[in-house]
Each structure stands twice: as structure tokens, then as C-alpha cells.
Scaffold this active site. Structure first.
Site, PDB file in Angstrom:
ATOM      1  N   ARG A  48      13.655 -11.148   7.581  1.00 33.44           N
ATOM      2  CA  ARG A  48      12.734 -11.329   6.450  1.00 33.44           C
ATOM      3  C   ARG A  48      11.516 -10.451   6.722  1.00 33.44           C
ATOM      4  O   ARG A  48      11.393  -9.854   7.786  1.00 33.44           O
ATOM      5  CB  ARG A  48      12.369 -12.803   6.194  1.00 33.44           C
ATOM      6  CG  ARG A  48      12.365 -13.751   7.345  1.00 33.44           C
ATOM      7  CD  ARG A  48      11.297 -13.508   8.352  1.00 33.44           C
ATOM      8  NE  ARG A  48       9.991 -13.357   7.740  1.00 33.44           N
ATOM      9  CZ  ARG A  48       8.961 -12.773   8.292  1.00 33.44           C
ATOM     10  NH1 ARG A  48       9.072 -12.219   9.495  1.00 33.44           N
ATOM     11  NH2 ARG A  48       7.799 -12.675   7.690  1.00 33.44           N
ATOM     12  N   GLY A  49      10.607 -10.407   5.729  1.00 39.44           N
ATOM     13  CA  GLY A  49       9.491  -9.465   5.823  1.00 39.44           C
ATOM     14  C   GLY A  49       9.896  -8.204   5.063  1.00 39.44           C
ATOM     15  O   GLY A  49      10.998  -7.665   5.301  1.00 39.44           O
ATOM     16  N   ALA A  50       9.014  -7.761   4.151  1.00 34.80           N
ATOM     17  CA  ALA A  50       9.406  -6.704   3.213  1.00 34.80           C
ATOM     18  C   ALA A  50       9.997  -5.448   3.880  1.00 34.80           C
ATOM     19  O   ALA A  50      11.099  -5.015   3.514  1.00 34.80           O
ATOM     20  CB  ALA A  50       8.212  -6.358   2.318  1.00 34.80           C
ATOM     21  N   ARG A  91      17.305 -10.782  -2.492  1.00 40.37           N
ATOM     22  CA  ARG A  91      15.956 -11.342  -2.655  1.00 40.37           C
ATOM     23  C   ARG A  91      15.214 -10.493  -3.693  1.00 40.37           C
ATOM     24  O   ARG A  91      15.312  -9.265  -3.670  1.00 40.37           O
ATOM     25  CB  ARG A  91      15.175 -11.362  -1.330  1.00 40.37           C
ATOM     26  CG  ARG A  91      15.698 -12.414  -0.362  1.00 40.37           C
ATOM     27  CD  ARG A  91      14.746 -12.646   0.792  1.00 40.37           C
ATOM     28  NE  ARG A  91      13.639 -13.523   0.427  1.00 40.37           N
ATOM     29  CZ  ARG A  91      12.618 -13.792   1.240  1.00 40.37           C
ATOM     30  NH1 ARG A  91      12.552 -13.237   2.440  1.00 40.37           N
ATOM     31  NH2 ARG A  91      11.654 -14.604   0.866  1.00 40.37           N
ATOM     32  N   GLN A 201       6.524 -19.423   8.849  1.00 42.53           N
ATOM     33  CA  GLN A 201       6.587 -18.131   9.556  1.00 42.53           C
ATOM     34  C   GLN A 201       5.387 -17.955  10.490  1.00 42.53           C
ATOM     35  O   GLN A 201       5.475 -17.299  11.520  1.00 42.53           O
ATOM     36  CB  GLN A 201       6.614 -16.970   8.557  1.00 42.53           C
ATOM     37  CG  GLN A 201       7.891 -16.838   7.759  1.00 42.53           C
ATOM     38  CD  GLN A 201       7.811 -17.559   6.426  1.00 42.53           C
ATOM     39  OE1 GLN A 201       7.129 -18.583   6.301  1.00 42.53           O
ATOM     40  NE2 GLN A 201       8.502 -17.062   5.422  1.00 42.53           N
ATOM     41  N   ASP A 242       4.494  -8.021  -0.257  1.00 39.00           N
ATOM     42  CA  ASP A 242       5.896  -7.766  -0.588  1.00 39.00           C
ATOM     43  C   ASP A 242       6.030  -6.819  -1.770  1.00 39.00           C
ATOM     44  O   ASP A 242       7.066  -6.186  -1.958  1.00 39.00           O
ATOM     45  CB  ASP A 242       6.616  -9.078  -0.874  1.00 39.00           C
ATOM     46  CG  ASP A 242       6.765  -9.856   0.414  1.00 39.00           C
ATOM     47  OD1 ASP A 242       5.773 -10.488   0.836  1.00 39.00           O
ATOM     48  OD2 ASP A 242       7.826  -9.789   1.038  1.00 39.00           O
ATOM     49  N   ASN A 252       2.243 -11.587  -2.205  1.00 43.52           N
ATOM     50  CA  ASN A 252       2.544 -11.860  -0.789  1.00 43.52           C
ATOM     51  C   ASN A 252       2.933 -13.323  -0.659  1.00 43.52           C
ATOM     52  O   ASN A 252       2.932 -14.076  -1.640  1.00 43.52           O
ATOM     53  CB  ASN A 252       1.345 -11.501   0.094  1.00 43.52           C
ATOM     54  CG  ASN A 252       1.708 -11.492   1.562  1.00 43.52           C
ATOM     55  OD1 ASN A 252       2.723 -10.905   1.952  1.00 43.52           O
ATOM     56  ND2 ASN A 252       0.931 -12.162   2.393  1.00 43.52           N
ATOM     57  N   LYS A 253       3.256 -13.724   0.545  1.00 44.50           N
ATOM     58  CA  LYS A 253       3.712 -15.091   0.818  1.00 44.50           C
ATOM     59  C   LYS A 253       2.847 -16.141   0.137  1.00 44.50           C
ATOM     60  O   LYS A 253       1.623 -16.022   0.125  1.00 44.50           O
ATOM     61  CB  LYS A 253       3.707 -15.291   2.340  1.00 44.50           C
ATOM     62  CG  LYS A 253       4.131 -16.655   2.839  1.00 44.50           C
ATOM     63  CD  LYS A 253       5.456 -17.113   2.304  1.00 44.50           C
ATOM     64  CE  LYS A 253       6.570 -16.110   2.516  1.00 44.50           C
ATOM     65  NZ  LYS A 253       7.783 -16.437   1.723  1.00 44.50           N
TER      66      LYS A 253
HETATM   67  O1  MRU Z   1       9.561 -14.754   2.806  1.00 48.79           O
HETATM   68  P1  MRU Z   1       9.228 -13.732   3.852  1.00 48.79           P
HETATM   69  O2  MRU Z   1       9.096 -14.300   5.215  1.00 48.79           O
HETATM   70  O3  MRU Z   1      10.157 -12.550   3.798  1.00 48.79           O
HETATM   71  O4  MRU Z   1       7.800 -13.212   3.432  1.00 48.79           O
HETATM   72  C1  MRU Z   1       7.150 -12.250   4.221  1.00 48.79           C
HETATM   73  C2  MRU Z   1       5.792 -11.939   3.752  1.00 48.79           C
HETATM   74  O5  MRU Z   1       5.321 -12.472   2.776  1.00 48.79           O
HETATM   75  C3  MRU Z   1       5.058 -10.870   4.479  1.00 48.79           C
HETATM   76  O6  MRU Z   1       3.697 -11.130   4.467  1.00 48.79           O
HETATM   77  C4  MRU Z   1       5.346  -9.550   3.760  1.00 48.79           C
HETATM   78  O7  MRU Z   1       6.711  -9.292   3.737  1.00 48.79           O
HETATM   79  C5  MRU Z   1       4.668  -8.375   4.282  1.00 48.79           C
HETATM   80  S1  MRU Z   1       4.803  -8.171   5.980  1.00 48.79           S
HETATM   81  C6  MRU Z   1       5.516  -7.053   6.634  1.00 48.79           C
END
Ligand code: MRU
Length: 353
Positions: A48-50, A91, A201, A242, A252-253
Site C-alpha cells: 500500500r502507499g501510492a 484500488r 498504518q 494519493d 490523502n489518508k
Molecule cells: O491506504 P494506504 O495505506 O495505501 O494509504 C496511504 C496513504 O494515504 C499515504 O499517505 C499516501 O499513499 C502517500 S505516501 C507515500
């Protein structure tokens, strides 16, 4: 167990990933040889993470090339389009997923017009391109870290949300990479890490990574962020993104919006750290960013144990949008964009600082 050097690696037709669902208590590596497996890994958040999702999609497309039994380049292209459809559904919010898939399709189409190339040439080009996406990601993170670290003063306390470390990318980190670089430069920094409900996370991944890097981290409940800000105990906020729209609205999250509003109210600078592959100039504003709605059990259960009444209605958006008026600046690998973002984001996407 030997650890991977990166969050995701390609080894002779197999994609290896650190399983982020079981960290920090268990370190497990998952192996995938099909693009369907990679799509499932993205959907279930093994990875996970963009930017990490983007790299995974790239390797997924490379696997699709190997899986295809096509004997002609046009048949291979057809199989790749099918794989792209499956990966695109994994996703919806992180634009890096779509960016990487399009980049891989473009690579395969480059061979369409010349008769010189074989199907295997295309397959090899796909593997090379996926590896390039991964390698570039590490380099981009380091460049962003350099720009972002200049904003951090010796002795600063930084608040961050979710996980933006090496685990959220191929290696190094985005917002956490900025903090890591400041620490490497010898600045004494402290970090408040929001636990980041519902997937935690922050508690599971950010706290683990910062401790491994030797950075002073205090884990806090999401609801405690405002308390520490009001008490003057936070100097600056760094988060990831993201997808960032052309006007500087940042998805973002979930919970990032609240952090940004609290930061503004308390006079604290708020910086998303964003590779340009996360900036979607096609979208005029953040309301156009698709927000993923995830399984309600992420909210009603903790570690598989029900905590909420059976039958209760649940909302579980995985991301929120922070309007650009709360954003001090956006750190990218091509420099820091400041308002008006309509102009500065175009400039950084084009490569200029
Ligand atoms: O749902 P996730 O864990 O994939 O969400 C991740 C985030 O929101 C991060 O802050 C985002 O991807 C940028 S970080 C590299």
C-alpha cells in the site's frame, strides 16, 4: 528471515513484497507470479502507499507479459489491455496505479509499428520499464527528501499521518523520507505519529520504521493531534498524498483533512510531500478525486474481533480531500510548489522548480 532491500522486488519473473498487513509483529514476504495475484495484493493491502502501488502495477504488467501465450505483438497487446483492466480495479484513489499502467501500455505500444521486434522483445521491454519505474521512485524520494528537509529546523517536532516511509514507496519514503533526511543531516527531530484509524498504518508501520531509523517517535491516537498542536508542541506537519488535483487540493489518508485544519488554526505549516506522478493535472479540483470506500469490518472489528453493535450503519472512506487553502506548500522531486498552485504545480510537473 532475510529481509528484502526494498518494499517490492523483481526476481526472475517473481514479484516479492513485504506483507504490510502483519508488520510489525511478523516480517513475511509474499511471492507473486501472476498479475491477478499482484492485483489482489494491492486490493488487500499487502502492499500500500501510492508510489508502492504504482511500482506493483508496473511489475504486475510485466508479469502479464510473461503470462501471455500470445504469438503476435497485437495479441500480446490485447492480453496486456485485459491485465490493465484487472489491475486498474484494485484500488481507485492513488493515481500512481493508473499512471504506471498507462506507462507500461505505452511501452508495449512503442513496438507496434516496427516489424523488427519479436513478442519476446516486448516482454523484455516491459520488465525493463517496470524496473525503471521502481528505480526512479527511489531516486525521486531522495530528491524530495532534500527539498523537504530544508524546511526542518534543528529541534523541530513534526506531526505526520498514516505511513509514508520506505514501506509506502519502493525505498526511502515521501513525507517520512523528508524527516529521515533531516535526521541524517544531524538535525535533532522528534515525531508525533498519528495511529491512523482504521488500518493503523501509523501505529504499525510508521512507528516501526522511525524506531528502526533511530528517530524519536511518539505514537498518538489520531484524536490527540489537536491537543499537542494547541499546546505548542508541534512545529510542522508533513503528510503524503494519493492524488493531488491541479488546484492543490490533496487527497490523502482519511484524517489528513482534520490535521490540516488543526494545523492552520494553530499557525503550523502543513506540507504534503508528493512525487509528480501523484499530481493529476487533469482534475481541476479535489472533489473530482475518486474516494475509495472500504469494507465496514475495518471499523466494526479490531483484529477480527467485533466491537460495534451488529447491524450498525458504517461509513469507511479510506481517504479525504484537504482543500488547498490549508496547504502551505507541496514538496515534489522538482522543488516545492507554493500558491497559487494552478501555476506552480504545472511548473513542477513540467520539471522546473
Ligand atoms: O491506504 P494506504 O495505506 O495505501 O494509504 C496511504 C496513504 O494515504 C499515504 O499517505 C499516501 O499513499 C502517500 S505516501 C507515500
Amino acid at each position: 528471515m532475510t529481509e528484502l532491500e526494498r518494499t517490492i522486488e523483481w526476481h526472475d519473473g517473481t514479484v516479492l513484497m513485504i506483507d504490510q498487513r502483519v508488520l510489525p509483529l511478523h516480517y513475511e514476504i509474499k511471492a507473486y507470479t501472476t498479475y491477478q495475484g499482484v492485483a489482489e495484493a494491492i486490493h488487500t493491502m499487502v502492499i500500500r502507499g501510492a508510489p508502492a502501488i504504482g511500482a506493483a502495477a508496473g511489475f504486475g504488467m510485466a508479469l502479464a507479459g510473461l503470462q501471455s501465450t500470445a504469438g503476435t505483438r497485437s495479441d500480446l497487446l490485447h492480453d496486456l489491455e485485459m491485465a490493465a483492466e484487472v489491475l486498474r480495479k484494485s484500488r481507485p484513489t492513488a493515481v500512481n496505479l493508473f499512471w504506471a499502467i498507462d506507462r507500461m501500455l505505452k511501452t508495449s505500444r512503442r513496438f507496434e509499428t516496427s516489424g523488427r521486434f519479436t513478442v519476446d522483445d516486448v516482454r523484455e521491454a516491459l520488465i525493463r520499464e517496470a524496473q525503471r519505474i521502481a528505480d526512479e521512485d527511489v531516486e525521486i524520494n531522495k530528491r524530495m527528501a532534500e527539498y523537504g528537509a530544508a524546511l526542518i529546523k534543528d529541534g523541530d517536532t513534526i506531526l505526520t499521518h498514516c505511513n509514508t516511509g520506505a514501506l509506502a514507496v519502493v525505498d526511502y519514503g515521501t513525507a517520512l523520507g523528508v524527516i529521515r533526511r533531516a535526521h541524517e543531516q544531524g538535525k535533532r527531530v522528534k515525531v508525533f505519529a498519528d495511529e491512523t484509524r482504521p488500518r493503523l498504518q501509523g501505529a504499525r508501520l510508521t512507528a516501526w520504521e522511525l524506531m528502526r531509523w533511530g528517530i524519536d517517535v511518539t505514537l498518538i491516537a489520531d484524536n490527540a493531534a489537536g491537543h499537542y498542536m494547541r499546546k505548542g508542541m508541534v512545529n510542522i506537519c508533513f503528510v503524503g498524498s494519493d492524488r493531488t488535483a491541479a488546484n492543490g487540493d490533496v487527497a490523502n489518508k482519511i484524517g489528513t483533512y482534520k490535521v490540516a485544519v488543526l494545523a492552520k488554526e494553530n499557525g503550523i505549516p502543513f506540507y504534503p510531500v508528493v512525487p509528480t506522478s501523484t499530481i493529476d493535472l487533469r482534475l481541476e479540483n479535489g472533489d473530482l478525486i475518486p474516494i475509495e470506500e472500504r469494507d465496514e469490518r475495518e471499523v466494526t472489528e479490531i483484529d477480527g474481533e467485533r466491537i460495534a453493535p451488529i447491524g450498525v450503519k458504517v461509513g469507511n472512506p479510506a481517504f479525504d480531500v484537504t482543500p488547498h487553502k490549508y496547504v502551505t506548500g507541496i514538496v515534489t522531486e522538482n522543488g516545492i510548489a507554493y500558491p497559487p498552485f494552478e501555476i506552480s504545480l504545472k511548473r513542477v510537473v513540467a520539471g522546473g522548480a
